[in-house]
Design a protein around this motif. Structure first.
Motif, short mmCIF file in Angstrom:
data_model
loop_
_atom_site.label_atom_id
_atom_site.label_comp_id
_atom_site.label_asym_id
_atom_site.label_seq_id
_atom_site.Cartn_x
_atom_site.Cartn_y
_atom_site.Cartn_z
N ARG A 168 0.83 -1.21 0.00
CA ARG A 168 0.00 0.00 0.00
C ARG A 168 0.87 1.26 0.00
NH1 ARG A 168 -5.51 -0.57 1.68
NH2 ARG A 168 -5.43 1.42 2.78
N ASP A 169 2.00 1.20 0.71
CA ASP A 169 2.93 2.34 0.69
C ASP A 169 3.45 2.58 -0.73
OD1 ASP A 169 2.60 2.63 3.38
OD2 ASP A 169 4.54 1.77 3.95
N GLN A 170 3.80 1.50 -1.42
CA GLN A 170 4.30 1.62 -2.79
C GLN A 170 3.21 2.13 -3.72
OE1 GLN A 170 5.74 -2.32 -3.59
NE2 GLN A 170 7.62 -2.05 -2.42
N LEU A 171 1.97 1.69 -3.49
CA LEU A 171 0.86 2.15 -4.32
C LEU A 171 0.64 3.64 -4.14
CD1 LEU A 171 -1.58 1.70 -6.15
CD2 LEU A 171 -2.88 0.99 -4.12
N ALA A 174 3.26 5.50 -5.99
CA ALA A 174 3.08 5.42 -7.45
C ALA A 174 1.95 6.33 -7.92
CB ALA A 174 2.79 3.97 -7.86
N ILE A 175 0.88 6.41 -7.14
CA ILE A 175 -0.28 7.22 -7.55
C ILE A 175 0.08 8.70 -7.63
CG2 ILE A 175 -2.52 8.07 -6.75
CD1 ILE A 175 -3.15 5.23 -5.86
N ILE A 176 0.84 9.21 -6.67
CA ILE A 176 1.14 10.65 -6.69
C ILE A 176 2.34 10.99 -7.55
CG2 ILE A 176 0.13 10.93 -4.40
CD1 ILE A 176 3.05 11.28 -3.37
N ILE A 185 0.72 1.32 -11.69
CA ILE A 185 -0.25 1.59 -10.63
C ILE A 185 -1.20 0.41 -10.47
CG2 ILE A 185 -2.21 3.05 -9.97
CD1 ILE A 185 -0.74 5.39 -11.24
N LYS A 186 -1.63 -0.15 -11.60
CA LYS A 186 -2.56 -1.30 -11.53
C LYS A 186 -1.89 -2.51 -10.89
CE LYS A 186 -5.84 -4.02 -14.19
NZ LYS A 186 -5.58 -5.20 -13.37
N GLU A 187 -0.62 -2.74 -11.18
CA GLU A 187 0.10 -3.87 -10.57
C GLU A 187 0.15 -3.71 -9.07
OE1 GLU A 187 3.91 -4.27 -12.33
OE2 GLU A 187 3.15 -4.80 -14.32
N HIS A 188 0.51 -2.50 -8.61
CA HIS A 188 0.57 -2.26 -7.16
C HIS A 188 -0.82 -2.41 -6.53
CE1 HIS A 188 4.73 -1.11 -6.95
NE2 HIS A 188 4.58 -0.14 -7.82
N TRP A 194 -6.47 -3.37 -3.84
CA TRP A 194 -7.07 -2.02 -3.75
C TRP A 194 -7.73 -1.72 -5.08
CZ3 TRP A 194 -6.27 3.07 -5.71
CH2 TRP A 194 -6.78 4.10 -4.91
N GLN A 195 -9.02 -1.45 -5.03
CA GLN A 195 -9.77 -1.19 -6.25
C GLN A 195 -9.53 0.23 -6.73
OE1 GLN A 195 -13.92 -2.06 -5.96
NE2 GLN A 195 -14.38 -1.50 -8.07
#
Length: 397
Positions: A168-171, A174-176, A185-188, A194-195
């Motif tokens: 979740r930290d990596q996601l 990646a998002i920001i 982003i989809k892989e993370h 996480w939807q």
């Protein structure tokens, strides 16, 4: 065989009994595996090639470990216990709960006890006393195996939680990141289940410089980015029912600002605006200690987006009022009256009611404003610029 469990027989007789038990192991493993898979279909759903023989290997190891006890009742079984700790870890990884694991183990153990005891009883020198010794040893052994497996499950759950948190930290990072590919982003997101929402917003947070942080209680789908260089939260579906209130309650005591709702690919822009609103909150333009929404302050956000142009507008429209490097309270009261006058059509009684000031005082102030601005004061073409300039000056001085 000097430390064997079966001590009431000669070494030769004990060896014969153990040989009978060993000869029964393959058939016992087969029956136990079939019965466990029948009673607990979760084990049939293990399709990974890496764990294709997981159940047969586990059942066989549990039985051979018991034979080690028969040969040496004081054997430490270090490797066997480590095997079952690892078994619990693997079961957690492949989605088997501890409850299912323990129930399946008890089921398999009952089969093993029945078959192996029957095999031992084929020897003429086996009596009830020996069966009782074996049964007691089996129960002690099974308890040790069950505890080792449980320990593996506990470790597995702890590792899963830690891995989920890292994912979740990596996601969030990646998002920001404006350079993150959508595929990344989809892989993370898939890794931490996480939807990806249609729209999200980013909250920028000001970390306390000292003392304890306020409590942070947020819905589980909100991603925590406090570990990032720019501390933030990623909020899916920020305009959903009850979302705003949940954020305000969860961020009570924090100085925070939430950016506009945007598609995932534009999350960096939402963070940029949230960060700017947070700076304005820290500067006192917006109220600190609450969740400031960029969408609730769009005019001021636009006005302060370019300080040079904003200062030019203030100087151009409000010069006669603000040319003093240190405006006094009188100038501020005149500016507040000017803004209220624009909002209430320069009707003194309405302005007085809005500001809770005597109408005669308002008339005095309006005369002062007329003296400063002349005919420009009530010119319809100037009203928008006056309004913007007054808002900007009052909130930034």
């Amino acid at each position: 065989m000097h430390n064997r469990l079966i001590r009431s027989h000669t070494d030769a007789e004990a060896a014969e009994i153990i040989a009978l038990i060993r000869g029964e192991i393959p058939a016992t493993v087969t029956e136990a595996v079939d019965e466990i898979e029948s009673q607990f279909p979760q084990y049939r759903q293990i399709t990974s090639p890496e764990h294709a023989d997981f159940l047969p290997i586990t059942v066989e190891r549990s039985i051979t470990g018991f034979v080690e006890i028969l040969l040496d009742k004081d054997t430490p079984l270090t490797e066997t216990m480590e095997f079952f700790r690892h078994t619990g870890l693997v079961e957690t990884r492949i989605g088997l709960t501890l409850e299912v694991s323990q129930a399946a183990f008890r089921h398999g153990a009952a089969i093993a006890i029945r078959r192996l005891t029957a095999a031992a009883e084929q020897h003429p020198k086996v009596d009830a006393n020996i069966i009782a010794q074996v049964a007691a040893a089996v129960m002690d052994y099974l308890n040790r195996v069950a505890e080792a497996t449980s320990e593996g499950h506990r470790t597995g759950r702890a590792m899963a939680v830690k891995g989920q948190r890292a994912a979740r930290d990596q996601l969030a990072a990646a998002i920001i990141d404006p350079d993150s590919p959508v595929g990344s982003i989809k892989e993370h997101a898939d890794e931490c289940r996480w939807q990806i929402p249609d729209r999200l917003a980013v909250v920028s947070l000001r970390l306390p410089e000292q003392g304890r942080w306020p409590a942070l209680s947020l819905p589980p789908e909100v991603l925590n980015g406090l570990h990032l260089a720019t501390p933030c939260l990623v909020v899916p579906d920020p305009e959903g029912p009850g979302r705003r209130r949940a954020l305000e309650n969860g961020l009570r005591g924090w100085t925070a600002a939430i950016g506009p709702a945007v598609p995932v690919a534009e999350a960096a822009a939402s963070l940029t605006y949230a960060r700017r609103a947070l700076d304005l909150a820290v500067a006192g333009v917006f109220p600190a200690g609450t969740l400031v929404s960029v969408s609730d302050h769009l005019p001021m956000m636009i006005l302060t987006s370019d300080r040079v142009l904003t200062d030019e507008l203030i100087t151009r429209r409000l010069g006669p009022l603000v040319n003093n490097p240190k405006p006094d309270k009188h100038a501020r009261r005149l500016a507040e009256t000017f803004l209220a006058a624009l909002d209430h059509g320069f009707v003194a009684t309405n302005i007085a009611q809005a500001l809770d000031v005597h109408p005669q005082t308002i008339r005095y102030r309006l005369r002062k404003l007329e003296a400063l601005f002349g005919d420009d004061l009530a010119a319809p073409a100037n009203r928008i610029e006056f309004h913007m300039a007054l808002h900007a000056w009052l909130t930034t001085t």
